[in-house]
Design a protein around this motif. Structure first.
Motif, short mmCIF file in Angstrom:
data_model
loop_
_atom_site.label_atom_id
_atom_site.label_comp_id
_atom_site.label_asym_id
_atom_site.label_seq_id
_atom_site.Cartn_x
_atom_site.Cartn_y
_atom_site.Cartn_z
N ARG A 1 -48.23 -0.05 35.14
CA ARG A 1 -46.91 -0.37 34.58
C ARG A 1 -47.02 -1.56 33.64
NH1 ARG A 1 -42.65 -1.03 37.82
NH2 ARG A 1 -43.50 0.07 39.64
N GLN A 2 -46.14 -1.63 32.66
CA GLN A 2 -46.10 -2.78 31.75
C GLN A 2 -44.72 -3.44 31.72
OE1 GLN A 2 -46.96 -1.59 27.72
NE2 GLN A 2 -45.99 0.41 27.99
N SER A 3 -43.81 -2.94 32.55
CA SER A 3 -42.50 -3.56 32.69
C SER A 3 -42.20 -3.70 34.18
CB SER A 3 -41.42 -2.72 32.00
OG SER A 3 -41.34 -1.43 32.59
N SER A 4 -41.21 -4.50 34.50
CA SER A 4 -40.86 -4.76 35.90
C SER A 4 -42.09 -5.17 36.71
CB SER A 4 -40.20 -3.53 36.53
OG SER A 4 -39.05 -3.14 35.83
N LEU A 5 -42.86 -6.11 36.16
CA LEU A 5 -44.11 -6.52 36.81
C LEU A 5 -43.87 -7.16 38.17
CD1 LEU A 5 -46.23 -7.93 33.85
CD2 LEU A 5 -46.28 -5.65 34.86
N MET B 1 -57.41 -3.72 38.96
CA MET B 1 -58.08 -4.00 37.70
C MET B 1 -58.15 -5.50 37.42
SD MET B 1 -59.42 -1.50 36.25
CE MET B 1 -59.41 0.18 35.66
N SER B 2 -57.12 -6.24 37.77
CA SER B 2 -57.15 -7.69 37.57
C SER B 2 -58.21 -8.34 38.46
CB SER B 2 -55.77 -8.29 37.88
OG SER B 2 -54.78 -7.73 37.04
N ILE B 3 -58.35 -7.85 39.67
CA ILE B 3 -59.37 -8.38 40.58
C ILE B 3 -60.76 -8.05 40.06
CG2 ILE B 3 -60.35 -8.11 42.90
CD1 ILE B 3 -57.45 -7.69 43.89
N TYR B 4 -60.98 -6.82 39.61
CA TYR B 4 -62.28 -6.45 39.05
C TYR B 4 -62.62 -7.31 37.83
CZ TYR B 4 -62.55 -2.24 41.97
OH TYR B 4 -62.64 -1.37 43.02
N ALA B 5 -61.62 -7.54 36.97
CA ALA B 5 -61.86 -8.35 35.78
C ALA B 5 -62.32 -9.76 36.16
CB ALA B 5 -60.60 -8.41 34.93
N GLY C 1 -60.25 10.98 29.87
CA GLY C 1 -60.10 9.90 28.91
C GLY C 1 -60.17 8.54 29.58
N TYR C 2 -59.91 7.48 28.80
CA TYR C 2 -60.07 6.12 29.27
C TYR C 2 -58.81 5.34 28.90
CZ TYR C 2 -64.68 8.11 29.09
OH TYR C 2 -65.72 8.96 29.25
N VAL C 3 -58.03 4.97 29.90
CA VAL C 3 -56.74 4.33 29.69
C VAL C 3 -56.88 2.85 30.06
CG1 VAL C 3 -54.29 4.31 30.27
CG2 VAL C 3 -55.58 6.48 30.28
N PRO C 4 -56.82 1.94 29.08
CA PRO C 4 -56.98 0.51 29.39
C PRO C 4 -55.78 -0.02 30.16
CG PRO C 4 -56.38 0.80 27.10
CD PRO C 4 -56.62 2.18 27.65
N PRO C 5 -55.98 -1.05 30.99
CA PRO C 5 -54.85 -1.66 31.70
C PRO C 5 -53.86 -2.29 30.71
CG PRO C 5 -56.95 -2.38 32.62
CD PRO C 5 -57.25 -1.68 31.35
N THR C 6 -52.59 -2.11 30.98
CA THR C 6 -51.56 -2.70 30.13
C THR C 6 -51.34 -4.17 30.50
OG1 THR C 6 -49.86 -1.92 31.66
CG2 THR C 6 -50.40 -0.49 29.78
N VAL C 7 -50.95 -4.95 29.54
CA VAL C 7 -50.66 -6.40 29.66
C VAL C 7 -51.57 -7.09 30.68
CG1 VAL C 7 -48.27 -6.26 28.82
CG2 VAL C 7 -48.73 -5.83 31.23
N PRO C 8 -52.89 -7.06 30.46
CA PRO C 8 -53.81 -7.61 31.47
C PRO C 8 -53.62 -9.11 31.71
CG PRO C 8 -54.96 -7.12 29.42
CD PRO C 8 -53.59 -6.55 29.28
N GLU C 9 -53.28 -9.88 30.66
CA GLU C 9 -53.13 -11.32 30.85
C GLU C 9 -51.96 -11.63 31.78
OE1 GLU C 9 -53.24 -9.85 27.91
OE2 GLU C 9 -55.20 -10.45 27.10
N GLU C 10 -50.83 -10.94 31.57
CA GLU C 10 -49.68 -11.17 32.43
C GLU C 10 -49.96 -10.78 33.87
OE1 GLU C 10 -49.73 -9.85 29.51
OE2 GLU C 10 -47.91 -10.23 28.34
#
Length: 419
Positions: A328-332, A340-344, A366-375
């Motif tokens: 998700r990229q809204s209602s975080l 994904m954040s932990i793996y990063a 396919g390959y779907v990158p994580p949305t808004v990774p910094e947030e």
């Protein structure tokens, strides 16, 4: 002779006549025989000692014993859409039966059914705010006896935790635990689920049958065990079919179905994998364990796949279901899956030039990158900071009942479809 026996004999004669000269394995013969029986239909609702019938079918019939299931409001009385076109006032004016008439008739059918039976049992559920049907009181049947669900069938541990009250943990030390993405997700979603699994150590009994997501992961792991890439689609499809066949051979008929289904659904996945490898990417690691410290807490995990292209690395996470909630990229504020954040955070010290992506295996690949990774990484650190300072907590149930639907502890919480 019964009609069932006669029908099966007829199918058997045709089956033998068609396949007399063929030589097949026992599993293959069984699969073909079941396919033949699939076409068999017997219109006999009165067959057998135990008959499943709708209430309308019981008119004029008396039974020794009757078991009425799902006697809940919303199910009994049965609802109809007829009043959506003509409301009750118009129906009464025209001399047509209205909703009250139909409900009274259903109540009459249930009363006659129970009066003529030697024994009768009515079952209804009380979980998830469900109520028994009002017919229970209108027919003077009383509340009945409340029977607890057999929890021991689903869980290994003995004795099982008590059903009443919210457990309180007073000596909680997050720094003494080894955390993972799933453990953190359980903590954020439901304290009671976290308590049952990681404090009380309550484990559900293993599922019977095949877990499609786990088997797909194992198939893809095995697919790249001996090679780092594929060069054309036909080659990869053949290898994928052979690998899937080895893993599904013990599942017999269902395995044959899943093999055929995956072969069709994974075509887009295969095509995008070949395009990925044509760009120079190669499989570097599979099922790669990772561990490290994040915000003072120890974390561990296992990356499904790590690909390399020169000095560039790509960490991949296979998903057999939807990635909408995880990505998700809204209602975080509702996000609970920080995998994904932990793996990063764990991988970047070793792989400075690193990207991450989900692979929706059954949804086009396919390959779907994580949305808004910094947030998301910033939100992860906020959660971990709060978690690190937690020393006591009350294991309350989640307020989001939708999360209880597939939870293994729903019986202990008296929620979900079992009740």
């Amino acid at each position: 002779r019964s009609r069932e026996a006669e029908a099966i004999d007829e199918i058997r004669e045709r089956f033998v006549r068609l396949h007399r000269r063929e030589k097949l394995a026992t599993r293959e013969w069984l699969f073909l025989w079941i396919r033949e029986l699939e076409a068999l239909r017997l219109d006999d609702v009165r067959g057998g000692k135990v008959t499943v019938m709708g209430v309308l079918e019981t008119r004029g019939v008396a039974f020794d014993g009757v078991v009425i299931v799902d006697f809940n409001e919303g199910v009994v009385p049965a609802q109809t859409g007829k009043d959506r076109f003509l409301d009750s006032r118009v129906r009464r004016f025209a001399g047509l039966p209205d909703r009250q008439d139909r409900e009274a008739l259903q109540k009459h059918y249930y009363a006659r059914l129970l009066e003529q039976a030697r024994e009768g049992t009515i079952l209804y559920a009380l979980g998830e705010n469900r109520l028994p049907s009002r017919f229970l009181y209108e027919l003077g049947l009383g509340d009945g006896e409340r029977v607890a669900a057999p929890r021991e069938l689903l869980y290994r541990s003995e004795p099982l935790p008590a059903l009443s009250g919210d457990p309180e943990v007073t000596d909680f030390d997050p720094a003494a635990m080894i955390w993972s993405a799933s453990r953190l997700q359980h903590w954020l979603e439901c304290r009671r689920k976290f308590y049952y699994r990681y404090i009380a150590g309550l484990r559900e009994k293993p599922e019977e049958g095949i877990n499609e997501g786990q088997v797909l992961h194992r198939i893809l792991d095995e697919l790249y065990r001996e090679r780092t890439h594929f060069e054309d689609e036909a080659q990869m499809r053949q290898a994928l079919e052979e690998t899937a066949g080895r893993f599904l051979v013990s599942e017999e008929v269902r395995g044959l179905y899943l093999g055929a289904y995956w072969t069709k659904v994974l075509q887009d996945f295969v095509r995008k994998e070949i395009h990925h490898f044509a760009q120079g990417w190669r499989v570097e690691r599979r099922e790669m364990p990772v561990e490290g410290e994040i915000a003072g807490l120890r974390f561990t995990g296992r990356v499904d796949r790590l690909d390399r292209q020169g000095d560039n690395y790509l960490a991949l996470d296979y998903k057999s279901g939807s990635i909408a909630s995880s990505n998700r990229q809204s209602s975080l504020e509702k996000l609970t899956d920080f995998q994904m954040s932990i793996y990063a955070r764990l991988l970047r010290p070793r792989y400075p030039v690193l990207d991450l992506a989900y692979v929706p295996i059954l949804d086009g690949g396919g390959y779907v990158p994580p949305t808004v990774p910094e947030e998301k990484e910033a939100l992860l650190l906020e959660h971990l900071e709060a978690l690190r300072g937690t020393r006591t907590f009350v294991a309350e149930k989640t307020d989001e009942l939708s999360r209880c639907r597939y939870c293994p502890y729903q019986l202990l919480c008296e929620r979900g479809e079992y009740l």
